[in-house]
Motif scaffolding. Structure first.
Motif, PDB file in Angstrom:
ATOM      1  N   PHE A 107     -17.284  43.006  31.033  1.00 26.32           N
ATOM      2  CA  PHE A 107     -18.561  42.901  31.713  1.00 26.32           C
ATOM      3  C   PHE A 107     -18.894  41.431  31.919  1.00 26.32           C
ATOM      4  O   PHE A 107     -18.595  40.605  31.057  1.00 26.32           O
ATOM      5  CB  PHE A 107     -19.671  43.567  30.884  1.00 26.32           C
ATOM      6  CG  PHE A 107     -19.445  45.029  30.656  1.00 26.32           C
ATOM      7  CD1 PHE A 107     -20.014  45.969  31.500  1.00 26.32           C
ATOM      8  CD2 PHE A 107     -18.653  45.467  29.608  1.00 26.32           C
ATOM      9  CE1 PHE A 107     -19.795  47.327  31.295  1.00 26.32           C
ATOM     10  CE2 PHE A 107     -18.428  46.820  29.396  1.00 26.32           C
ATOM     11  CZ  PHE A 107     -19.004  47.752  30.243  1.00 26.32           C
ATOM     12  N   LEU A 108     -19.506  41.122  33.061  1.00 22.69           N
ATOM     13  CA  LEU A 108     -19.988  39.780  33.336  1.00 22.69           C
ATOM     14  C   LEU A 108     -21.488  39.851  33.576  1.00 22.69           C
ATOM     15  O   LEU A 108     -21.980  40.829  34.137  1.00 22.69           O
ATOM     16  CB  LEU A 108     -19.330  39.186  34.588  1.00 22.69           C
ATOM     17  CG  LEU A 108     -17.832  38.951  34.562  1.00 22.69           C
ATOM     18  CD1 LEU A 108     -17.377  38.395  35.909  1.00 22.69           C
ATOM     19  CD2 LEU A 108     -17.445  37.996  33.452  1.00 22.69           C
ATOM     20  N   ARG A 109     -22.195  38.804  33.161  1.00 26.78           N
ATOM     21  CA  ARG A 109     -23.609  38.701  33.491  1.00 26.78           C
ATOM     22  C   ARG A 109     -23.925  37.240  33.773  1.00 26.78           C
ATOM     23  O   ARG A 109     -23.225  36.334  33.339  1.00 26.78           O
ATOM     24  CB  ARG A 109     -24.510  39.251  32.391  1.00 26.78           C
ATOM     25  CG  ARG A 109     -24.625  38.386  31.156  1.00 26.78           C
ATOM     26  CD  ARG A 109     -25.567  39.018  30.154  1.00 26.78           C
ATOM     27  NE  ARG A 109     -25.704  38.207  28.952  1.00 26.78           N
ATOM     28  CZ  ARG A 109     -26.401  38.558  27.895  1.00 26.78           C
ATOM     29  NH1 ARG A 109     -27.011  39.733  27.871  1.00 26.78           N
ATOM     30  NH2 ARG A 109     -26.474  37.764  26.857  1.00 26.78           N
ATOM     31  N   VAL A 110     -25.012  37.046  34.504  1.00 24.78           N
ATOM     32  CA  VAL A 110     -25.491  35.712  34.849  1.00 24.78           C
ATOM     33  C   VAL A 110     -26.905  35.585  34.279  1.00 24.78           C
ATOM     34  O   VAL A 110     -27.761  36.415  34.548  1.00 24.78           O
ATOM     35  CB  VAL A 110     -25.507  35.487  36.374  1.00 24.78           C
ATOM     36  CG1 VAL A 110     -26.092  34.137  36.719  1.00 24.78           C
ATOM     37  CG2 VAL A 110     -24.099  35.634  36.942  1.00 24.78           C
ATOM     38  N   ARG A 111     -27.092  34.535  33.472  1.00 23.91           N
ATOM     39  CA  ARG A 111     -28.416  34.265  32.878  1.00 23.91           C
ATOM     40  C   ARG A 111     -28.978  33.006  33.508  1.00 23.91           C
ATOM     41  O   ARG A 111     -28.289  31.983  33.558  1.00 23.91           O
ATOM     42  CB  ARG A 111     -28.306  34.076  31.381  1.00 23.91           C
ATOM     43  CG  ARG A 111     -27.873  35.348  30.660  1.00 23.91           C
ATOM     44  CD  ARG A 111     -27.921  35.155  29.195  1.00 23.91           C
ATOM     45  NE  ARG A 111     -29.295  34.789  28.846  1.00 23.91           N
ATOM     46  CZ  ARG A 111     -29.718  34.584  27.624  1.00 23.91           C
ATOM     47  NH1 ARG A 111     -28.911  34.668  26.619  1.00 23.91           N
ATOM     48  NH2 ARG A 111     -30.977  34.258  27.395  1.00 23.91           N
ATOM     49  N   VAL A 112     -30.207  33.078  33.964  1.00 27.27           N
ATOM     50  CA  VAL A 112     -30.879  31.925  34.556  1.00 27.27           C
ATOM     51  C   VAL A 112     -32.134  31.662  33.755  1.00 27.27           C
ATOM     52  O   VAL A 112     -32.950  32.564  33.555  1.00 27.27           O
ATOM     53  CB  VAL A 112     -31.238  32.190  36.034  1.00 27.27           C
ATOM     54  CG1 VAL A 112     -31.948  30.982  36.632  1.00 27.27           C
ATOM     55  CG2 VAL A 112     -30.004  32.549  36.836  1.00 27.27           C
ATOM     56  N   THR A 113     -32.277  30.436  33.277  1.00 32.71           N
ATOM     57  CA  THR A 113     -33.494  30.060  32.565  1.00 32.71           C
ATOM     58  C   THR A 113     -34.179  28.931  33.316  1.00 32.71           C
ATOM     59  O   THR A 113     -33.524  28.058  33.880  1.00 32.71           O
ATOM     60  CB  THR A 113     -33.215  29.643  31.108  1.00 32.71           C
ATOM     61  OG1 THR A 113     -32.230  28.622  31.102  1.00 32.71           O
ATOM     62  CG2 THR A 113     -32.734  30.820  30.293  1.00 32.71           C
ATOM     63  N   HIS A 114     -35.501  28.970  33.325  1.00 38.49           N
ATOM     64  CA  HIS A 114     -36.295  28.011  34.074  1.00 38.49           C
ATOM     65  C   HIS A 114     -37.236  27.314  33.126  1.00 38.49           C
ATOM     66  O   HIS A 114     -37.791  27.871  32.252  1.00 38.49           O
ATOM     67  CB  HIS A 114     -37.072  28.760  35.153  1.00 38.49           C
ATOM     68  CG  HIS A 114     -37.916  27.892  35.999  1.00 38.49           C
ATOM     69  ND1 HIS A 114     -39.244  27.697  35.773  1.00 38.49           N
ATOM     70  CD2 HIS A 114     -37.619  27.161  37.096  1.00 38.49           C
ATOM     71  CE1 HIS A 114     -39.735  26.882  36.683  1.00 38.49           C
ATOM     72  NE2 HIS A 114     -38.776  26.545  37.502  1.00 38.49           N
TER      73      HIS A 114
END
Length: 114
Positions: A107-114
């Motif tokens: 599984f792949l996921r993309v995490r974006v934090t601001h």
């Protein structure tokens, strides 16, 4: 047959590709078949950090395979091509670090934090 998927986890919805889903595909590299994903990145967005992560289960543990911190180009073992510090939108190719046929699921996921 290995399973694959992609999930997004973001504190700021729409901060990456306006919330559009990412497409994960299998691709044959010299090292073997890996999951890959193309991620849009804008170097002008110096207030976000993007992490691509991989796991053998949706429950984890998740391993960060590539990171772009505060507008910098991606780096890490999962980075393939497409990124630079020059201005303008990039289409960055990232891949799993585990050969797809050697695991029952990836599984792949993309995490974006601001």
């Amino acid at each position: 047959m290995p399973q694959f998927s992609v999930w997004r986890s973001s504190r700021k919805e729409g901060s990456l590709a306006n919330g559009a889903p990412f497409t994960v595909t299998r691709f044959l590299y010299a090292e073997g078949t890996r999951l890959r994903v193309f991620i849009p990145r804008d170097p002008a967005h110096t207030d976000v950090t993007i992490e691509a992560q991989a796991a053998g289960s949706p429950a984890g543990p998740w391993t960060t395979i590539a990171t772009s911190a505060l507008g910098a180009p991606f780096s890490g073992p999962g980075y393939v091509t497409g990124d630079s510090a020059s201005p303008g939108m990039k289409s960055v190719e990232l891949r799993d670090i585990v050969e797809a046929t050697s695991a029952p699921a990836r599984f792949l996921r993309v995490r974006v934090t601001h």
